[in-house]
Design a protein around this motif. Structure first.
Motif: not given
Length: 512
Positions: A287-291, A334-339, A442-443
């Motif tokens: 949820e909060t970091q990276t895939l 895909i990766e986490h959109p926050k990146l 980042y979070e």
């Protein structure tokens, strides 16, 4: 004050007047000059009691070294015999130095150990300064030293310094009780006497959507968590709502009970607890970091199962839902959109201002490594990771920075050869990191103390911005609002405490 090589601001003078009269808790935003106030009080007390000592404590070696250097710059050469104690100073040498030193700068562990060994006492200490005093709770060395000081010192005065004493009324009261606090001086960025000295802080909460592919993976893992929690409820080990904190407390209690008497029921409950906690951590990463960090963690669980670390983890690795979650994560592409968002924000910052300095905070080292790699692909960006001393393995790579390496990296950041620090919590407290143009979370962190310390890195002498990334429909949202509520509650509680001390003082003057 002619001894100090700096002209204090109006709020620093006002706080100083309180500190010289009473044991005082000083709550000030990062970068607003707590050290200068401590130096002013130290000079005043030393002039009043010239054959006694001043003791300044800070929780880490880099921070106490920073105070030592600051005092040397603020005071005339040879004005006082200043000595620095750290774990590197042998205890026999500390014992000898203590006899003649006038200003002693130390980590609390050194002083606590020396006091327990009877090398010296605090009888002739006329001022005790405790930085990051929100740590003065429970069994931390600060609490022991403060207790010994209050029992033995002839001429007592305590100054506690912090940017945030915590949000809970009970914790703030505990800090005050442990330090013998008689007055509180609190300022925020919005205080009328502080506001003229600080620059504008632009704040922005940036929301990103949680991908549908991730939602499918999360649903599979949530089924496993619900199953384990139901097991605990069926065994009467857990009642009411379940979360990570409650499960950790339950696990601790079960371990304690198993030390006294071993039985199969409790063993199975410990296993269910451990599996639930592992899956909750995996969901948090998703949820909060990276895939990639999520995949690495699941791979680690499969490795533990192959090594037969525990029956619970072997059973988890065989669970079809767990295996499917892993397969979906590997194939979703895909990766986490926050990146992507963080790259967009940093690129925009350096397009607008080439000589910017940025700190990106993230919770986990795996995330920090990923962010730094991506940011270094942006033209004009030189990003480095900034982590603690503990050595950690990440596949073929190892992370961990010794204190010397941390100092060297901070110097590169100051000079501009590095212009982005991607940091874990090590950069939140105490280190002498230069002011930055922008701080990016980042979070969100569900802690008022950590949020305030992170945000304090910008908008001091120059305008700055704070951006917090929040993934919608995840624990990011809960953490963001939790920190916001805790900060509000902290300010409310500390102001009430401040008013309570003032009212008590007023009543005492009436009966004089």
């Amino acid at each position: 004050m002619k001894e100090i090589n700096l002209n204090p601001r109006s709020y620093q003078r006002a706080i100083f007047q309180t500190c010289v009269k009473k044991n005082c808790l000083v709550v000030l935003p990062t970068g607003t000059g707590k050290t200068l106030i401590a130096a002013m009080v130290a000079v005043e007390r030393f002039k009043k009691f010239p054959i006694e000592k001043v003791l300044i404590l800070a929780p880490t070696r880099p921070l106490i070294e920073q105070h030592f250097e600051s005092f040397k710059k603020l005071l005339p050469d040879n004005w006082a015999d200043m000595q620095l104690f750290t774990g590197k100073t042998p205890s026999s040498r500390r014992k000898k130095i203590w006899q003649s030193a006038e200003f002693v700068f130390s980590t609390p562990q050194c002083i606590a150990n020396d006091l327990r060994k009877g090398f010296y006492n605090l009888e002739d200490v006329c001022l005790l300064v405790i930085d990051e005093c929100h740590r003065c709770t429970k069994n931390y060395a600060y609490s022991y030293i403060s207790g010994e000081y209050r029992k033995s010192a002839r001429h007592q005065r305590i100054v506690g310094l912090t940017a945030s004493p915590g949000s809970d009324k009970e914790k703030i009261q505990e800090v005050c009780n442990n330090l013998g606090i008689e007055a509180v001086e609190v300022r925020t960025r919005r205080s009328p006497d502080v506001l003229p000295y600080l620059k504008e802080l632009e704040f922005e909460k940036i929301e990103v959507s949680f991908p549908l592919e991730f939602i499918e993976i999360r649903a599979l893992l949530e089924e496993i968590v619900k199953e384990k929690i139901q097991e605990l409820r069926n065994g009467n080990f857990l009642k009411g709502p379940a979360n990570k904190v409650l499960l950790l407390k339950l696990q601790s209690r079960l371990f304690e009970e198993l030390r006294r008497t071993r039985d199969g029921r409790r063993m199975r409950a410990v296993s269910a607890c451990a599996v639930a906690l592992k899956i909750l951590h995996a969901i948090e990463l998703l949820e909060t970091q990276t895939l990639s960090s999520f995949v690495a963690y699941l791979r680690e669980i499969f490795q533990q199962a192959s090594e037969k670390k525990s029956r619970g983890v072997q059973k988890l690795a065989r669970d079809k839902r767990f295996s499917k979650a892993y397969t979906l994560a590997l194939s979703c592409g895909i990766e986490h959109p926050k990146l992507g968002k963080i790259c967009e924000l940093v690129r925009k910052r350096f397009d607008e201002k080439k000589d910017s300095r940025v700190i990106v905070f993230a919770q986990f080292r795996e995330t920090v490594r990923k962010i730094a790699r991506l940011l270094n692909k942006i033209e004009g960006v030189s990003a480095e990771i900034f982590v603690g001393q503990a050595i950690k393995q990440h596949g073929d790579e190892v992370t961990g920075l010794k204190q010397k390496e941390q100092k060297e990296l901070i110097e590169k950041f100051r000079e501009g050869t590095v212009n982005v620090l991607v940091a874990t919590s090590i950069a939140e407290e105490g280190l002498d990191i230069p002011e930055v143009s922008e701080v990016i979370f980042y979070e969100p962190v569900p802690s008022a103390i950590r949020k305030i310390q992170r945000a304090g890195r910008t908008a001091r002498l120059f305008p700055g911005s704070l951006k917090i990334l929040v993934t919608k429909n995840t624990r990011d949202q809960a953490y963001h609002y939790s920190a916001y509520r805790k900060e509000k509650r902290m300010l409310r509680n500390i102001h009430r405490l401040e008013e309570g001390f003032k009212e008590k003082d007023k009543q005492e003057r009436l009966f004089e």
